[in-house]
Design a protein around this motif. Sequence first.
Motif, PDB file in Angstrom:
ATOM      1  N   ASN A 301     -39.508 108.850  50.318  1.00  0.00           N
ATOM      2  CA  ASN A 301     -39.789 109.412  51.647  1.00  0.00           C
ATOM      3  C   ASN A 301     -38.799 110.490  52.051  1.00  0.00           C
ATOM      4  O   ASN A 301     -38.651 110.783  53.240  1.00  0.00           O
ATOM      5  N   TYR A 302     -38.119 111.126  51.081  1.00  0.00           N
ATOM      6  CA  TYR A 302     -37.085 112.086  51.485  1.00  0.00           C
ATOM      7  C   TYR A 302     -37.062 113.373  50.667  1.00  0.00           C
ATOM      8  O   TYR A 302     -36.564 114.392  51.140  1.00  0.00           O
ATOM      9  N   ARG A 303     -37.585 113.419  49.451  1.00  0.00           N
ATOM     10  CA  ARG A 303     -37.468 114.625  48.629  1.00  0.00           C
ATOM     11  C   ARG A 303     -38.420 115.732  49.072  1.00  0.00           C
ATOM     12  O   ARG A 303     -38.080 116.909  48.997  1.00  0.00           O
ATOM     13  N   MET A 304     -39.616 115.381  49.538  1.00  0.00           N
ATOM     14  CA  MET A 304     -40.623 116.386  49.850  1.00  0.00           C
ATOM     15  C   MET A 304     -40.978 116.431  51.325  1.00  0.00           C
ATOM     16  O   MET A 304     -41.939 117.095  51.711  1.00  0.00           O
ATOM     17  N   ARG A 305     -40.218 115.717  52.158  1.00  0.00           N
ATOM     18  CA  ARG A 305     -40.470 115.704  53.610  1.00  0.00           C
ATOM     19  C   ARG A 305     -39.174 115.439  54.342  1.00  0.00           C
ATOM     20  O   ARG A 305     -38.214 114.900  53.753  1.00  0.00           O
ATOM     21  N   PRO A 306     -39.113 115.785  55.624  1.00  0.00           N
ATOM     22  CA  PRO A 306     -37.905 115.476  56.402  1.00  0.00           C
ATOM     23  C   PRO A 306     -37.675 113.969  56.456  1.00  0.00           C
ATOM     24  O   PRO A 306     -38.615 113.181  56.573  1.00  0.00           O
ATOM     25  N   VAL A 307     -36.431 113.586  56.356  1.00  0.00           N
ATOM     26  CA  VAL A 307     -36.088 112.170  56.360  1.00  0.00           C
ATOM     27  C   VAL A 307     -36.216 111.612  57.775  1.00  0.00           C
ATOM     28  O   VAL A 307     -35.681 112.178  58.725  1.00  0.00           O
ATOM     29  N   LYS A 308     -36.966 110.517  57.906  1.00  0.00           N
ATOM     30  CA  LYS A 308     -37.078 109.805  59.182  1.00  0.00           C
ATOM     31  C   LYS A 308     -36.648 108.364  58.937  1.00  0.00           C
ATOM     32  O   LYS A 308     -37.331 107.619  58.257  1.00  0.00           O
ATOM     33  N   GLY A 309     -35.497 108.008  59.489  1.00  0.00           N
ATOM     34  CA  GLY A 309     -35.000 106.663  59.266  1.00  0.00           C
ATOM     35  C   GLY A 309     -34.327 106.543  57.914  1.00  0.00           C
ATOM     36  O   GLY A 309     -33.742 107.496  57.386  1.00  0.00           O
ATOM     37  N   MET A 310     -34.418 105.367  57.336  1.00  0.00           N
ATOM     38  CA  MET A 310     -33.730 105.059  56.087  1.00  0.00           C
ATOM     39  C   MET A 310     -34.457 105.663  54.892  1.00  0.00           C
ATOM     40  O   MET A 310     -35.689 105.650  54.817  1.00  0.00           O
ATOM     41  N   LYS A 311     -33.697 106.195  53.952  1.00  0.00           N
ATOM     42  CA  LYS A 311     -34.292 106.689  52.716  1.00  0.00           C
ATOM     43  C   LYS A 311     -34.813 105.508  51.891  1.00  0.00           C
ATOM     44  O   LYS A 311     -34.150 104.474  51.775  1.00  0.00           O
ATOM     45  N   MET A 312     -36.010 105.709  51.316  1.00  0.00           N
ATOM     46  CA  MET A 312     -36.616 104.663  50.498  1.00  0.00           C
ATOM     47  C   MET A 312     -37.158 105.274  49.209  1.00  0.00           C
ATOM     48  O   MET A 312     -37.634 106.410  49.202  1.00  0.00           O
ATOM     49  N   LEU A 313     -37.092 104.493  48.122  1.00  0.00           N
ATOM     50  CA  LEU A 313     -37.608 104.935  46.835  1.00  0.00           C
ATOM     51  C   LEU A 313     -38.104 103.721  46.059  1.00  0.00           C
ATOM     52  O   LEU A 313     -37.475 102.648  46.082  1.00  0.00           O
ATOM     53  N   SER A 314     -39.237 103.899  45.375  1.00  0.00           N
ATOM     54  CA  SER A 314     -39.780 102.853  44.512  1.00  0.00           C
ATOM     55  C   SER A 314     -40.181 103.479  43.190  1.00  0.00           C
ATOM     56  O   SER A 314     -40.790 104.555  43.155  1.00  0.00           O
ATOM     57  N   ASN A 315     -39.828 102.818  42.099  1.00  0.00           N
ATOM     58  CA  ASN A 315     -40.175 103.277  40.753  1.00  0.00           C
ATOM     59  C   ASN A 315     -41.002 102.180  40.081  1.00  0.00           C
ATOM     60  O   ASN A 315     -40.535 101.062  39.876  1.00  0.00           O
ATOM     61  N   VAL A 316     -42.242 102.507  39.740  1.00  0.00           N
ATOM     62  CA  VAL A 316     -43.130 101.561  39.068  1.00  0.00           C
ATOM     63  C   VAL A 316     -43.603 102.183  37.763  1.00  0.00           C
ATOM     64  O   VAL A 316     -43.650 103.410  37.617  1.00  0.00           O
TER      65      VAL A 316
END
Length: 669
Positions: A301-316
């Motif tokens: 939720n942070y590389r391609m859009r402005p960050v809102k709140g906590m950064k989150m990432l999931s790798n599947v």
Amino acid sequence: MLNANFFMQRLTVAISIVLYSGSSMADIQQDTSHHLVPIVLTAEKGNEANGLVVVKDPKQPIQPIPAIDGASYLQSIMGFNAVKSSGLANSDVTFRGMFGSRIKMLTNGSENLGACGGRMDSPTSYISPESFDKITVVKGPEIVRFANPGSAATVMFERDAVHLPEGKNIEGQASTVVGSFGRWDHNLDLTMGDSTKYLRVNANRSVSNDYKDGQGHNVHSNWEKWNTDISAGWTPDEDTWIEAIAGKADGEAAYAGRGMDGTKFGRESLGLHLQKKNINTFIQKIDAQVNYNFNDHIMDNYRMRPVKGMKMLSNVARETLNSRLEFTTIWTDRFTVLTGVDSQHNTHTSRGGLNYASIPRQKDMTFESYGAFAEGRYQLTDHQKIVSGARFDAVQVQDFRAKTQAFNQTRNTILPSGFLRLESQYPELNTNTYIGIGHVQRMPDYWEIFSPMSMATNGLKDVFNRVKPEKTTQIDLGYQYKHGALSHWVSAYVGQVNDFILMRYAPNRSVMNVNARIAGGEFGVDYAFTDHLQADVSGMYAWGENTTNRTALPQIAPFEARVNLNYVTEKYSLGALWRLVYAQHRYRENEGNVVGYDLGSSRGFGVLSINGTYQITTDMSLALGIDNVLNRNYTEHLNKLGAASAGNIGTEQINNIGRNYWAHLQVKF
């Protein structure tokens, strides 16, 4: 492996022209005898098997703008729609109102499954249509050749064996697409070799900025994607074909209807295919293949859009190993049988956090199936034949999530499928017909029993065991007529689905089985007013009812019609496409499937687009188009409305792209 940066250079157009040679052009596939030059495809033609099977040439441009992935191309075929997650890229395809694993999606006979629990990387997102030679769609449960068959349709993206003519050591084609909002595509299909061996490279890259809707508002929808496949083939004689293939791909795509964007769409593929024909008077052909695919997907939720709140990432990630062995045998001059065995093993893993790369992947699921099948064709008379098939799949699914969550369980089942069809020709009536009945039992897929939507069902944690296999019994029928300047066709279906897998989204999240009825069909009428002027009208309609609760089935697109007019000469063509979509008042609020859910009714709309082609030389053509000429602002009924994988309900539908200009230059050599 080719470096993907090659396809980032805007010198591709110049390279394409350099590759151009004065050699004679390969025969151009024509949709009807009235078409004198390749035209922009806007309507469904070229049906086989009396209308049940649709065959397309993906190397020809289509309107709307030439496709970025499998879903965007399939929408040009009657019966297909897609759930919009953003713009043109990475939608999730639907057929006759059915989604997910109800549609069998194959590339070169192998299945390449996505990994995201919310289907951000749907199987079609890894497919670049123009890199294939042929797209074949078999409607309904009328084929049993492939593991875990699709109940709605089977879609095959295929590449053929290459046979370079004697004395020619290189051939292929290159193309580029330039369009509004920074759209820039490069495609290369290059074969080198001789009459008995070849090396083939299929490579492409596509980029686009965010688009603007009909009101001029920016829509978060940019992407950058690339694919490269290299195959080495050996054809020592006309009856033998051995091919090894390796592929790699990656990309990123922004999603207006999601809480995250897809920042990695990694694909690694390996495959080996062996084919031998005319072995003796009994065995006509043997086909064997094994394919490995690895999909590595990241969403954040942070590389391609402005960050809102906590950064989150999931790798599947998902590893898939497919294998199959198929025999075609001739019993009599009227009776042939295709038999075979196949298997599939896939493993799903996940990890998360900003430091994900240092964390081991955690296996949460394995899916294994072993199948045996047979399809027979019997020629009753010179104008009638019976086609029938049956298969059995032994399936095991294992849950490796923590035992403390009441998971870590195993399901085993045997699933039968089969069909029986009569195909008839009536030469005196210029008509072909078919009628068939098919039955498919489908194991719940990963998204239905493992995804976040499935983590709770009315407070219960046992979705894995409670959701039953889906059982579809369907009648398919249709006809084709062609005489002189007039042709028309109809494909229709009616079915009963027991234990249909239905999802309810927030506020009452659940996954359940209900019974359902489905019906609908597609049609087309084509008339050539003169040798140069042709018009056609086509349409599609799907209907579904939840008979358990006496409510509409959710996520079914409304009636759609397309009116197409073409003027064709030896050097150029002009065309206009009017797409008309009716309002949809049959919906079920907050209910849906693994792809999306209903928010409410939707309004109808009409979109006008125009196109033209010019044959610059024998081997070079230019196609131009303007999509949505009137700059209409509209939304599709099937539309992502928020972070579906988290069970959220959105408040806004995503507007489609506004006026869009594009050009497609293609060179054959």
